[in-house]
Design an enzyme around this catalytic site. Structure first.
Site, short mmCIF file in Angstrom:
data_model
loop_
_atom_site.label_atom_id
_atom_site.label_comp_id
_atom_site.label_asym_id
_atom_site.label_seq_id
_atom_site.Cartn_x
_atom_site.Cartn_y
_atom_site.Cartn_z
N GLY A 114 0.82 -1.21 0.00
CA GLY A 114 0.00 0.00 0.00
C GLY A 114 0.85 1.25 0.00
O GLY A 114 2.09 1.20 0.02
N PHE A 115 0.18 2.39 0.00
CA PHE A 115 0.88 3.68 -0.07
C PHE A 115 1.83 3.86 1.13
O PHE A 115 3.04 3.98 0.96
CB PHE A 115 -0.18 4.79 -0.16
CG PHE A 115 0.27 6.14 0.30
CD1 PHE A 115 1.39 6.75 -0.25
CD2 PHE A 115 -0.45 6.83 1.28
CE1 PHE A 115 1.80 8.01 0.18
CE2 PHE A 115 -0.06 8.08 1.70
CZ PHE A 115 1.07 8.67 1.15
N ILE A 116 1.31 3.78 2.33
CA ILE A 116 2.18 3.99 3.50
C ILE A 116 3.03 2.75 3.76
O ILE A 116 4.23 2.85 4.04
CB ILE A 116 1.36 4.37 4.76
CG1 ILE A 116 0.52 5.63 4.48
CG2 ILE A 116 2.28 4.61 5.95
CD1 ILE A 116 -0.40 6.04 5.62
N ASP B 187 0.05 -8.60 1.70
CA ASP B 187 -0.87 -7.67 1.05
C ASP B 187 -1.83 -8.48 0.16
O ASP B 187 -1.40 -9.43 -0.51
CB ASP B 187 -0.11 -6.66 0.18
CG ASP B 187 -0.89 -5.37 -0.01
OD1 ASP B 187 -0.42 -4.31 0.46
OD2 ASP B 187 -1.99 -5.43 -0.62
N GLY C 123 -3.55 -2.13 -2.71
CA GLY C 123 -2.09 -2.04 -2.81
C GLY C 123 -1.63 -2.41 -4.21
O GLY C 123 -2.38 -3.03 -4.97
N TYR D 3 -16.03 3.35 9.02
CA TYR D 3 -14.56 3.27 9.06
C TYR D 3 -14.05 3.72 10.43
O TYR D 3 -13.23 3.05 11.06
CB TYR D 3 -13.98 4.14 7.94
CG TYR D 3 -12.47 4.18 7.89
CD1 TYR D 3 -11.74 3.03 7.63
CD2 TYR D 3 -11.79 5.38 8.10
CE1 TYR D 3 -10.35 3.06 7.59
CE2 TYR D 3 -10.40 5.42 8.06
CZ TYR D 3 -9.69 4.27 7.80
OH TYR D 3 -8.31 4.31 7.76
N LYS E 248 -12.19 1.37 13.32
CA LYS E 248 -10.88 1.74 13.86
C LYS E 248 -10.96 2.01 15.36
O LYS E 248 -10.02 1.74 16.11
CB LYS E 248 -10.32 2.95 13.12
CG LYS E 248 -9.85 2.63 11.70
CD LYS E 248 -8.56 1.80 11.74
CE LYS E 248 -8.03 1.50 10.35
NZ LYS E 248 -6.74 0.79 10.39
#
Ligand code: UDP
Length: 340
Positions: free
Chosen positions: A10-12, A31, A36, A149, A153
């Site tokens: 993924g991005f981070i 992943d 991703g 979401y 979390k």
């Protein structure tokens, strides 16, 4: 040191994986390649200390197997992006709740330290300038999918808190405030890569709502060192820690700035939330972090400005001809977890 990174493509997760390898860690990444992309891992492909496994955090046995022998677990696999949450609410809830539970249980079973990525969405509509970690959550109805979401979390955070207090798990929660930068795609709703792609293509920039909503965007390169340091910081155990920038910008101003920096002839087009995101969405008007705790714990300070960020994203998209996610993602076969 052996690290297990979920969401490594993924991005981070991909930026984090590269940083850990640079610091001499061995890294196993997991992943499912749903959002991703293998292209994100180009810079680490072939690194002798790195192995990527295609699979889901919902696969409990696989997660446990990959966590075996790990000293550190970084949990970044999640369903993210307003379009994903709108279109695949049920799957997102399962991934973000049950998937996290699998990863946390595995970290505990294997006595690894764990850092879990959480989100500024936790604070919901609390528009205080300088949100602190113990500030109240102000969220809308659970029947509006936007809040699912934040709800998931929040459950993750409560789960971790209980594991730390009742089971002795070493865990820290990173609450990320609009982390952005190269490799982030706009395909799932994130505003900066979307505006940059639209501006470079000469398309209208789509501002949702009034454009008066305010965010603070933080460069991923400011966030990554804080993540790798937090997990090594004894006093961070059991804490939720804000990571973000305090530079505020309205989304309308952001659109104007992207147009200016790209030299685009694009116009700005206002769209209602209802027509783009449906009735399950409601926006929050301001989100600004107080990062004093991260400053105290790991010396965190966001050093890159919004213009730095925009230039980096513009450069990336201009050099590769748009938001790369438009191109198909190559698929790898699921690697046997115990393979070579
Ligand atoms: N947004 C927008 N146009 C877009 C995408 C997003 O105006 O094409 C808005 C979105 O409604 C929100 C802000 O930009 O007010 C930031 O959106 P993003 O999804 O990047 O992050 P959020 O802060 O909502 O998690």
């Amino acid at each position: 040191m052996k690290s297990f990174v979920t969401g490594a493509a993924g991005f981070i997760g991909s930026h984090l994986t590269a940083a850990l390898l640079n610091a001499g860690h061995e890294v196993v990444g997991l992943d499912d390649l749903s959002t991703g992309r293998l292209e994100n891992l180009t810079t680490v492909a072939g690194h002798p200390g790195f192995r990527l496994v295609e699979g889901s955090i919902l696969d409990r046995d696989l997660v446990d197997e990959l966590t075996t022998g790990a000293d550190r677990v970084f949990h970044f696999a999640a369903a993210v992006g307003s379009f994903v949450i709108r279109d695949r609410t049920l799957e997102s809830l399962r991934t973000n709740i049950h998937g996290t539970e699998n990863v946390v249980e595995a970290a505990h079973r294997n006595s690894a330290r764990i850092l879990v990525a959480s989100t500024s969405e936790i604070y919901g509509k609390n528009d205080k300038v300088g949100l602190r970690e113990d500030d109240d959550r102000i969220v809308g109805s659970p029947l509006r999918s936007r809040w699912s979401y934040a709800e998931a979390k929040a459950i993750d955070e409560s789960l971790l808190d209980a594991y730390v207090r009742e089971r002795g798990l070493w865990a820290v929660i990173a609450r990320l405030f609009n982390t952005v930068g190269p490799r982030q795609t706009g395909r799932y709703g994130m505003v900066i890569p979307r505006f940059v792609r639209q501006a470079l293509a000469g398309e209208p920039l789509t501002v949702f709502g009034t454009g008066e909503q305010v965010r603070c965007f933080c460069h991923v390169h400011d966030v990554i060192p804080a993540l790798t340091t937090l997990i090594e910081t004894d006093q961070a155990c059991g804490r939720a820690v804000n990571l973000g920038s305090s530079e505020q910008v309205s989304i309308g101003e952001l659109a104007r700035r992207v147009i200016r920096l790209t030299g685009s002839a694009s116009e700005i087009k206002r769209l209602s939330y209802l027509e783009v995101l449906g009735s399950g969405y409601e926006d929050l008007m301001r989100r600004v972090p107080d990062c004093a705790l991260a400053g105290d714990l790991v010396g965190f300070k966001a050093t890159r400005t919004l213009d730095d960020i925009l230039r980096a994203v513009i450069d990336e998209q201009a050099n590769r001809g748009g938001d790369a996610v438009a191109s198909p993602v190559p698929v790898v076969a699921r690697t046997a977890a115990t393979g070579s």
